[in-house]
Scaffold this motif. Sequence first.
Motif, PDB file in Angstrom:
ATOM      1  N   SER A   1    -107.036  42.528  41.360  1.00 36.01           N
ATOM      2  CA  SER A   1    -107.124  41.890  40.533  1.00 36.01           C
ATOM      3  C   SER A   1    -105.753  41.031  40.367  1.00 36.01           C
ATOM      4  O   SER A   1    -105.435  40.718  41.147  1.00 36.01           O
ATOM      5  N   MET A   2    -105.456  40.013  39.533  1.00 36.11           N
ATOM      6  CA  MET A   2    -104.264  39.470  39.611  1.00 36.11           C
ATOM      7  C   MET A   2    -104.232  39.633  37.907  1.00 36.11           C
ATOM      8  O   MET A   2    -105.067  39.210  36.255  1.00 36.11           O
ATOM      9  N   GLU A   3    -102.476  38.895  37.251  1.00 34.93           N
ATOM     10  CA  GLU A   3    -102.162  39.150  36.162  1.00 34.93           C
ATOM     11  C   GLU A   3    -102.393  37.056  35.641  1.00 34.93           C
ATOM     12  O   GLU A   3    -102.505  36.469  36.371  1.00 34.93           O
ATOM     13  N   VAL A   4    -102.667  37.048  34.519  1.00 29.19           N
ATOM     14  CA  VAL A   4    -102.733  35.904  33.593  1.00 29.19           C
ATOM     15  C   VAL A   4    -102.401  35.338  32.388  1.00 29.19           C
ATOM     16  O   VAL A   4    -102.314  36.977  32.032  1.00 29.19           O
ATOM     17  N   SER A   5    -101.949  33.909  32.000  1.00 31.83           N
ATOM     18  CA  SER A   5    -101.158  34.344  30.817  1.00 31.83           C
ATOM     19  C   SER A   5    -101.030  34.557  29.751  1.00 31.83           C
ATOM     20  O   SER A   5    -102.608  34.025  29.407  1.00 31.83           O
ATOM     21  N   ASP A   6    -101.004  35.234  29.021  1.00 35.54           N
ATOM     22  CA  ASP A   6    -101.522  35.599  27.738  1.00 35.54           C
ATOM     23  C   ASP A   6    -101.953  34.505  26.714  1.00 35.54           C
ATOM     24  O   ASP A   6    -102.365  34.326  25.890  1.00 35.54           O
ATOM     25  N   ALA A   7    -100.566  32.887  26.394  1.00 33.69           N
ATOM     26  CA  ALA A   7    -100.837  31.869  26.116  1.00 33.69           C
ATOM     27  C   ALA A   7    -102.251  31.695  26.250  1.00 33.69           C
ATOM     28  O   ALA A   7    -102.331  30.391  25.632  1.00 33.69           O
TER      29      ALA A   7
ATOM     30  N   PHE B   1    -105.307  32.489  27.962  1.00 30.36           N
ATOM     31  CA  PHE B   1    -105.857  33.723  27.828  1.00 30.36           C
ATOM     32  C   PHE B   1    -106.612  34.730  27.034  1.00 30.36           C
ATOM     33  O   PHE B   1    -107.576  35.449  27.521  1.00 30.36           O
ATOM     34  N   ALA B   2    -105.451  34.759  26.178  1.00 34.33           N
ATOM     35  CA  ALA B   2    -105.010  35.961  25.490  1.00 34.33           C
ATOM     36  C   ALA B   2    -104.521  35.535  24.398  1.00 34.33           C
ATOM     37  O   ALA B   2    -104.254  36.060  23.302  1.00 34.33           O
ATOM     38  N   ALA B   3    -105.581  34.421  23.722  1.00 39.66           N
ATOM     39  CA  ALA B   3    -104.682  33.725  22.588  1.00 39.66           C
ATOM     40  C   ALA B   3    -105.402  33.502  21.458  1.00 39.66           C
ATOM     41  O   ALA B   3    -106.697  33.972  21.759  1.00 39.66           O
ATOM     42  N   GLU B   4    -104.841  33.872  20.207  1.00 34.61           N
ATOM     43  CA  GLU B   4    -105.728  33.686  19.452  1.00 34.61           C
ATOM     44  C   GLU B   4    -107.285  32.337  19.361  1.00 34.61           C
ATOM     45  O   GLU B   4    -106.454  30.847  19.169  1.00 34.61           O
ATOM     46  N   VAL B   5    -108.244  32.955  19.375  1.00 37.57           N
ATOM     47  CA  VAL B   5    -109.541  31.582  18.434  1.00 37.57           C
ATOM     48  C   VAL B   5    -108.939  30.947  17.906  1.00 37.57           C
ATOM     49  O   VAL B   5    -109.574  31.865  16.608  1.00 37.57           O
ATOM     50  N   ASN B   6    -108.941  30.401  17.670  1.00 37.75           N
ATOM     51  CA  ASN B   6    -109.316  29.333  16.822  1.00 37.75           C
ATOM     52  C   ASN B   6    -110.446  28.130  16.643  1.00 37.75           C
ATOM     53  O   ASN B   6    -110.591  27.482  16.992  1.00 37.75           O
TER      54      ASN B   6
ATOM     55  N   LYS C   1    -107.617  26.383  25.172  1.00 36.12           N
ATOM     56  CA  LYS C   1    -106.717  27.680  25.090  1.00 36.12           C
ATOM     57  C   LYS C   1    -107.683  28.545  24.273  1.00 36.12           C
ATOM     58  O   LYS C   1    -108.479  29.603  25.004  1.00 36.12           O
ATOM     59  N   SER C   2    -108.417  28.314  23.209  1.00 30.97           N
ATOM     60  CA  SER C   2    -109.188  29.149  22.429  1.00 30.97           C
ATOM     61  C   SER C   2    -110.931  29.658  22.694  1.00 30.97           C
ATOM     62  O   SER C   2    -110.859  30.544  22.942  1.00 30.97           O
ATOM     63  N   ALA C   3    -111.173  28.432  23.675  1.00 32.47           N
ATOM     64  CA  ALA C   3    -112.574  28.538  24.619  1.00 32.47           C
ATOM     65  C   ALA C   3    -112.160  29.418  25.912  1.00 32.47           C
ATOM     66  O   ALA C   3    -112.651  30.214  25.738  1.00 32.47           O
ATOM     67  N   LEU C   4    -110.960  29.550  26.456  1.00 25.09           N
ATOM     68  CA  LEU C   4    -110.832  30.115  27.398  1.00 25.09           C
ATOM     69  C   LEU C   4    -110.933  31.612  27.100  1.00 25.09           C
ATOM     70  O   LEU C   4    -111.040  32.717  27.926  1.00 25.09           O
TER      71      LEU C   4
END
Length: 207
Positions: free
Chosen positions: A16-22, A24-29, A111-114
């Motif tokens: 496993s690996m860590e990915v950026s919250d900004a 892959f875990a941003a608010e979906v607009n 970012k929202s799509a990801l």
Amino acid sequence: MATVALYNMEGAKTGSMEVSDAVFAAEVNKTVLHQVVVNYLANQRQGTQSTKTRTEVRGGGIKPWRQKGTGRARQGSIRAPQWTGGGVALGPKPRSYRYSINKKVKRIALKSALSAKYADYKVFVIDELKLDEIKTAKIAALLKGLELSSKALIVTADADPVIYKSARNIKGVTPTHVGTLNTYDVLNHDAFIISKDAVAKIEEVLA
């Protein structure tokens, strides 16, 4: 930090690996997603549709009958819009549908799509997405190992002709690279397959 599973080229989980919250875990607009998708589809339109007006239709140079005395409505040309074979009134003409939107809006949409794909557990990170030769069977084996039977987007860090030629013949699979990645392609595919180095490149640009 958000965490994703790592897979090898056979589709087996290796870690496993860590990915950026900004990223892959941003608010979906959803509003921005809609704006960017409509913009993308509009920019893909060729705008070559065309109809002929009454001045462009062949014939109709003579007045079909005299102005008065026939009991019929006055007519000036048999190529007027109300006649069969006549020109088209207010019909489409070649035009450009292209328009631009703010780069910041495009970044928010991507970012929202990801993030939406990550939330749906549809992000698959490949430790090393690389082939020594053009081999469609190896990409098919990867998809089978990941248990994917629907549309998949394969993303590499840079343009890779070997991966591109190996994947392009598989129905529903679209190979691309980070430089041409767009919101529409991410949303239009069910699975998002990306190499580990491509993730780092995306985070460098978007985070």
